[in-house]
Structure formats: C-alpha cells, structure tokens
Design a protein around this motif. Structure first.
Motif, PDB file in Angstrom:
ATOM      1  N   THR A  18      43.265 -17.539   8.694  1.00 34.65           N
ATOM      2  CA  THR A  18      42.174 -18.130   9.401  1.00 34.65           C
ATOM      3  C   THR A  18      40.952 -17.610   9.633  1.00 34.65           C
ATOM      4  O   THR A  18      40.098 -17.898  10.321  1.00 34.65           O
ATOM      5  CB  THR A  18      42.855 -18.252  10.961  1.00 34.65           C
ATOM      6  OG1 THR A  18      43.198 -17.137  11.459  1.00 34.65           O
ATOM      7  CG2 THR A  18      44.030 -19.306  10.814  1.00 34.65           C
ATOM      8  N   GLY A  20      38.207 -17.641   7.583  1.00 35.61           N
ATOM      9  CA  GLY A  20      37.140 -18.525   7.370  1.00 35.61           C
ATOM     10  C   GLY A  20      37.489 -19.880   7.493  1.00 35.61           C
ATOM     11  O   GLY A  20      38.686 -20.396   7.660  1.00 35.61           O
ATOM     12  N   SER A  21      36.595 -20.881   7.131  1.00 33.08           N
ATOM     13  CA  SER A  21      36.898 -22.362   7.259  1.00 33.08           C
ATOM     14  C   SER A  21      35.865 -23.000   5.991  1.00 33.08           C
ATOM     15  O   SER A  21      34.911 -22.407   5.649  1.00 33.08           O
ATOM     16  CB  SER A  21      36.400 -22.797   8.755  1.00 33.08           C
ATOM     17  OG  SER A  21      34.900 -22.757   8.894  1.00 33.08           O
ATOM     18  N   ILE A  22      36.313 -24.146   5.864  1.00 35.22           N
ATOM     19  CA  ILE A  22      35.581 -24.831   4.711  1.00 35.22           C
ATOM     20  C   ILE A  22      34.861 -25.956   5.405  1.00 35.22           C
ATOM     21  O   ILE A  22      35.526 -26.739   6.025  1.00 35.22           O
ATOM     22  CB  ILE A  22      36.517 -25.421   3.871  1.00 35.22           C
ATOM     23  CG1 ILE A  22      37.149 -24.206   2.910  1.00 35.22           C
ATOM     24  CG2 ILE A  22      36.056 -26.324   2.914  1.00 35.22           C
ATOM     25  CD1 ILE A  22      38.352 -24.922   2.237  1.00 35.22           C
ATOM     26  N   GLU A  23      33.524 -25.789   5.742  1.00 34.56           N
ATOM     27  CA  GLU A  23      32.702 -26.698   6.438  1.00 34.56           C
ATOM     28  C   GLU A  23      32.432 -28.001   5.498  1.00 34.56           C
ATOM     29  O   GLU A  23      31.979 -27.708   4.454  1.00 34.56           O
ATOM     30  CB  GLU A  23      31.509 -26.043   7.068  1.00 34.56           C
ATOM     31  CG  GLU A  23      31.849 -25.112   8.119  1.00 34.56           C
ATOM     32  CD  GLU A  23      30.510 -24.353   8.515  1.00 34.56           C
ATOM     33  OE1 GLU A  23      29.437 -25.270   8.693  1.00 34.56           O
ATOM     34  OE2 GLU A  23      30.648 -23.428   9.111  1.00 34.56           O
ATOM     35  N   THR A  24      32.625 -29.125   5.579  1.00 34.23           N
ATOM     36  CA  THR A  24      32.360 -30.206   5.042  1.00 34.23           C
ATOM     37  C   THR A  24      31.349 -31.322   5.896  1.00 34.23           C
ATOM     38  O   THR A  24      31.273 -31.278   6.967  1.00 34.23           O
ATOM     39  CB  THR A  24      33.469 -30.952   4.531  1.00 34.23           C
ATOM     40  OG1 THR A  24      34.352 -31.565   5.614  1.00 34.23           O
ATOM     41  CG2 THR A  24      34.447 -30.235   3.731  1.00 34.23           C
ATOM     42  N   TYR A  75      30.492 -30.233   0.559  1.00 32.11           N
ATOM     43  CA  TYR A  75      30.926 -28.804   1.019  1.00 32.11           C
ATOM     44  C   TYR A  75      29.582 -28.525   1.506  1.00 32.11           C
ATOM     45  O   TYR A  75      28.754 -28.183   0.528  1.00 32.11           O
ATOM     46  CB  TYR A  75      31.630 -28.098  -0.273  1.00 32.11           C
ATOM     47  CG  TYR A  75      32.880 -28.829  -0.583  1.00 32.11           C
ATOM     48  CD1 TYR A  75      33.840 -28.821   0.160  1.00 32.11           C
ATOM     49  CD2 TYR A  75      32.893 -29.460  -1.712  1.00 32.11           C
ATOM     50  CE1 TYR A  75      35.108 -29.372  -0.056  1.00 32.11           C
ATOM     51  CE2 TYR A  75      33.868 -30.222  -2.109  1.00 32.11           C
ATOM     52  CZ  TYR A  75      35.071 -29.983  -1.353  1.00 32.11           C
ATOM     53  OH  TYR A  75      36.254 -30.813  -1.673  1.00 32.11           O
ATOM     54  N   THR A  76      29.376 -28.099   2.765  1.00 30.40           N
ATOM     55  CA  THR A  76      28.211 -27.552   3.316  1.00 30.40           C
ATOM     56  C   THR A  76      27.323 -26.535   2.548  1.00 30.40           C
ATOM     57  O   THR A  76      26.153 -26.444   2.111  1.00 30.40           O
ATOM     58  CB  THR A  76      28.386 -27.410   4.816  1.00 30.40           C
ATOM     59  OG1 THR A  76      29.013 -28.346   5.529  1.00 30.40           O
ATOM     60  CG2 THR A  76      26.990 -26.868   5.625  1.00 30.40           C
ATOM     61  N   VAL A  77      28.236 -25.360   2.402  1.00 25.41           N
ATOM     62  CA  VAL A  77      27.642 -24.199   1.790  1.00 25.41           C
ATOM     63  C   VAL A  77      27.173 -24.467   0.447  1.00 25.41           C
ATOM     64  O   VAL A  77      25.794 -24.198   0.084  1.00 25.41           O
ATOM     65  CB  VAL A  77      28.652 -22.949   1.677  1.00 25.41           C
ATOM     66  CG1 VAL A  77      28.001 -21.897   0.931  1.00 25.41           C
ATOM     67  CG2 VAL A  77      29.026 -22.555   3.166  1.00 25.41           C
TER      68      VAL A  77
END
Length: 89
Positions: A18, A20-24, A75-77
């Motif tokens: 856990t 990191g996370s995948i920001e969307t 995907y934000t990044v």
C-alpha cells in the motif's frame, strides 16, 4: 476467456503493498483540468482521443449493457506529464 468459481483466500494486504496509489480522474474532471490550462476540449472529445490512442494518459472501458456510458479512467500522473511536455513557459 471466462473465469468461474475463482476463490481468493488468505488475501492479506501488507504494508509494502500500500505504499503508493493510482490517482485517477473521470472524463469531466480531466476536461476541466485541461480547460484550466487553456485547452479547448469536451468530455466526449477526450474520450474519443483516449480510444484512438491520441491521448496516452487514459483508458476507456466499454459499457457492459446497452444504454450505459463507457467508464473512463484518466491517470493523473500521466496527464500531468503529457500536459507539461506541451505547455509553453
């Protein structure tokens, strides 16, 4: 390929899983983000661009049933990297 009778046992979330996370964002949120940076775009145009692989920062999942909308993940990044490469300073 169909998967049936799959049983997940002993699924334990460990701290290292856990980190990191995948920001969307959805299509509407990403459209507003792009508009705030000067791009003239609409949610349908964004979805078409992702489907056509013109915008490499998202995925569109087709609806399961008639009448449902496709599900769009931006995907934000990747969106931020894509925009940064194109911004004038």
């Amino acid at each position: 390929m169909r998967y049936r009778n799959i049983v997940f046992r002993d699924l334990e979330v460990r701290e290292e899983d856990t980190m990191g996370s995948i920001e969307t964002m959805n299509a509407a949120e990403a459209t507003e983000w792009l508009r705030a940076r000067g791009m003239k775009i609409s949610p349908p145009m964004l979805v078409r661009g992702i489907r056509a692989h013109e915008f490499p920062f998202g995925s569109v999942i087709p609806p399961e049933k008639d009448g449902e909308s496709p599900r769009t993940f931006v995907y934000t990044v990747l969106l931020e990297q894509w925009a940064e490469e194109r911004m004038r300073t």
